[in-house]
Design an enzyme around this catalytic site. Sequence first.
Site, PDB file in Angstrom:
ATOM      1  N   ASP A  26      -3.270   8.104   8.121  1.00 52.07           N
ATOM      2  CA  ASP A  26      -4.351   7.336   8.751  1.00 52.07           C
ATOM      3  C   ASP A  26      -3.888   6.471   9.918  1.00 52.07           C
ATOM      4  OD1 ASP A  26      -2.885   5.441   7.429  1.00 52.07           O
ATOM      5  OD2 ASP A  26      -4.500   4.696   6.164  1.00 52.07           O
ATOM      6  N   HIS A  80      -0.268   4.763   7.183  1.00 49.69           N
ATOM      7  CA  HIS A  80       0.333   5.297   5.960  1.00 49.69           C
ATOM      8  C   HIS A  80       0.665   6.778   6.114  1.00 49.69           C
ATOM      9  CE1 HIS A  80      -2.341   1.912   4.898  1.00 49.69           C
ATOM     10  NE2 HIS A  80      -1.305   1.545   4.171  1.00 49.69           N
ATOM     11  N   SER A 140       0.800  -1.224   0.000  1.00 48.08           N
ATOM     12  CA  SER A 140       0.000   0.000   0.000  1.00 48.08           C
ATOM     13  C   SER A 140       0.831   1.272   0.000  1.00 48.08           C
ATOM     14  CB  SER A 140      -0.918   0.013   1.227  1.00 48.08           C
ATOM     15  OG  SER A 140      -0.172  -0.180   2.419  1.00 48.08           O
TER      16      SER A 140
END
Length: 371
Positions: free
Chosen positions: A341, A344, A45
């Site tokens: 968040d 990340h 991610s």
Amino acid sequence: MASEYQAHRCISSCILLLVGAILLLSAGTGSSASCYKRIFTFGDSIIDTGNFMESIGHNPSPIKEPPYGMTFFHHPTGRICDGRVLIDFYAEALGLPLIPPNLPHENSGLFPGGANFAVFAATALPPEYFRYKWNLTVPGSACLSKQIGWFQEMLHRLAPGNATKTVLSESLIALGEIGGNDYNFWLLSHRPRDIAYQFIPDVVSIIINTAQVLINLGAKTIMIPGNFPIGCVPAYLKAFKTNNPADYDEFHCLKWFNDFSMRHNQALSNEINRLMAQHPGVKIIYADYFGAAMEIFKNPYKFGIGDPLLACCGGKGYGAGKLCDKDAILRGDPANFASWDGIHMTEKSYKAVADGVLHGSFAKPPLLYSC
């Protein structure tokens, strides 16, 4: 008529294949200063630009809705961020278009500037490794070997035979960051943390073996990043909060977890050096994401960041624990935060890390001057 239609389809397919090969072989760059014609990326991610969003189809997900994408694109793009991620800054600096995700166009995309195979929640090791050896079910399935499989299918479709070596010799390969989730899924489920040390040789081995596969295919420049300082990540700070000051360093990050990341990075760096000695004609660049990210925690005000240990979107305390979604309350402008968040980074932080790799001392040579 049927045979005429089949002949037409055959000719059309051949033309598409020919056009794809020509585009891959002759793709110009967006800047005369760049010497890479394309970038191919693998990871999780940290650099996913839309593969996970494509993989879940019409199923709902917070990343499909604001506030994701609010900063640069002004709409969600599949990036797990408020804006751009690391690979976007690399492409821009090298004069290339933003690298598209592979999955939305895996059967038809021509990818003249490269393709991104990274997927949210991806691990370096396959899920079976964790299930059968450690009785742990990991949520991701797009492990590194699967991403390489997609990559080889794309090469076979667009640059078969000897064209593969030509394409890869003119490309930058970004192999990661990958492996972080192999540790995250274990550690954040509160399994015995010392067991995670046993993963390190296996994670490093599969990264190095994958680099060897890419070299065998014809890659001439491969960047392999290390892991981030996870002891400074809000999700870890919340999950492992203690009242013992000795557990924290001078920047209020958790010592054990940062030391763990450094152990992984040292093992990876050692194996990269070994691989470099075996392939003197291949440029293998170790990107020190740990060092580049620590600059933010050491001197956040230099980057216009207030508290680098506080997430912008979702949660309480460190800003981790509550989902970052359309109902979450933002703590302020993401440009003032290091974490988006709780897991990340923000676009602001990714740019700082990318600058350290592109121009600074966190890659040897700096990526922008690697060719």
